[in-house]
Design a protein around this motif. Sequence first.
Motif, PDB file in Angstrom:
ATOM      1  N   ASP A   1      -1.885   7.952  -0.934  1.00 10.90           N
ATOM      2  CA  ASP A   1      -2.857   7.107   0.179  1.00 10.90           C
ATOM      3  C   ASP A   1      -2.909   9.383   1.476  1.00 10.90           C
ATOM      4  OD1 ASP A   1      -3.543   5.783   0.681  1.00 10.90           O
ATOM      5  OD2 ASP A   1      -2.029   5.092   2.287  1.00 10.90           O
TER       6      ASP A   1
ATOM      7  N   TYR B   1       2.883   5.446  -2.454  1.00  9.80           N
ATOM      8  CA  TYR B   1       3.212   3.823  -2.137  1.00  9.80           C
ATOM      9  C   TYR B   1       3.011   3.352  -3.884  1.00  9.80           C
ATOM     10  CZ  TYR B   1      -1.763   2.371  -1.865  1.00  9.80           C
ATOM     11  OH  TYR B   1      -3.220   2.405  -1.834  1.00  9.80           O
TER      12      TYR B   1
ATOM     13  N   GLU C   1      -1.774  -5.432   1.308  1.00 10.12           N
ATOM     14  CA  GLU C   1      -1.007  -4.492   2.241  1.00 10.12           C
ATOM     15  C   GLU C   1      -1.223  -3.823   2.808  1.00 10.12           C
ATOM     16  OE1 GLU C   1       2.382  -3.466  -0.097  1.00 10.12           O
ATOM     17  OE2 GLU C   1       2.699  -5.666  -1.600  1.00 10.12           O
ATOM     18  N   ARG C   2      -2.343  -2.943   2.232  1.00  4.97           N
ATOM     19  CA  ARG C   2      -2.481  -2.009   3.062  1.00  4.97           C
ATOM     20  C   ARG C   2      -4.916  -1.708   3.216  1.00  4.97           C
ATOM     21  NH1 ARG C   2       1.361   2.024   2.031  1.00  4.97           N
ATOM     22  NH2 ARG C   2       0.436   3.682   2.880  1.00  4.97           N
TER      23      ARG C   2
END
Length: 207
Positions: free
Chosen positions: A140, A156, A190-191
Motif C-alpha cells: 500500500d 501487508y 480487510e482493506r
Amino acid sequence: MRPLLLLLFVSLLLPGLAGAQTREDQARDDLNYGDSRRQVLSEGGDIWYGAGATIGFSANNFSSSFRIGLAPMVGYKLNNFVSVGPRVSIIYNHFRYDPGYSIPEFKEGYWTWAAGMFARAKVYRGFFVHAEYSLQSEVDFVPDNNSASGISTNRYTQAIPFLGAGLSQGGGPGSTGFEILLLFRLSQRERLNDAPYEIRSGINYNF
C-alpha cells in the motif's frame, strides 16, 4: 450323530470360505485401483502444469503504474476428475507519482507475491470448479509527513480462501489448452481496495 458331524464339518468350512471371499474382494479392489491408475497414466500421466501471466499499465496526469508477472501451478491427478497442487505468483510493480508544486517525485519498484494450495474438479466437458487457499503479500502507499514526497510504502500479508469455476478450451492429456476462471473471495475484505473476486486466464498442459 450324523447331524453333529455335519455341523462340525460346516463350522470348519465356513471360516475358510469367508477368508477366501475376503481375499477375492481385496484382489478385485486392488485390480480396479491398478486399472484406474493405469488409465490415468495412459492418458498422459498424473501431473499437469499451468501458468498465467500478468501485464498492465495505467497512467493519469499525476501518476503511472506498471506491473508484470507470472503465476505457475502444478496439479496432481488423484483420479481422472480431481486434482490438487500448489500455485505461486510473483509480480514486479513500478509506481511513479509526481504531484508538482515543487514536491519531489516519488518512484518505487517493488515485488508482490502469492502462494497457496488448490483443489480442482472437472465437472462437464471443459467446465471445472476450483477452490484455493492463498497467502498474498501486497503493498500500500500511505501518506508520510516524514518523507520528502509525502508518501511511503506499507507491506501487508493476508490469507484468502477462494472458490469459483472456470472453462478450459482445447488441451487434455498430452496437449496444451487455454483456461479462464472466476474466483470469489470467501473471507471479508480487510482493506478498502481488496477486490471481492479475481478473474484469471492462462494456459495448461496435460490437464
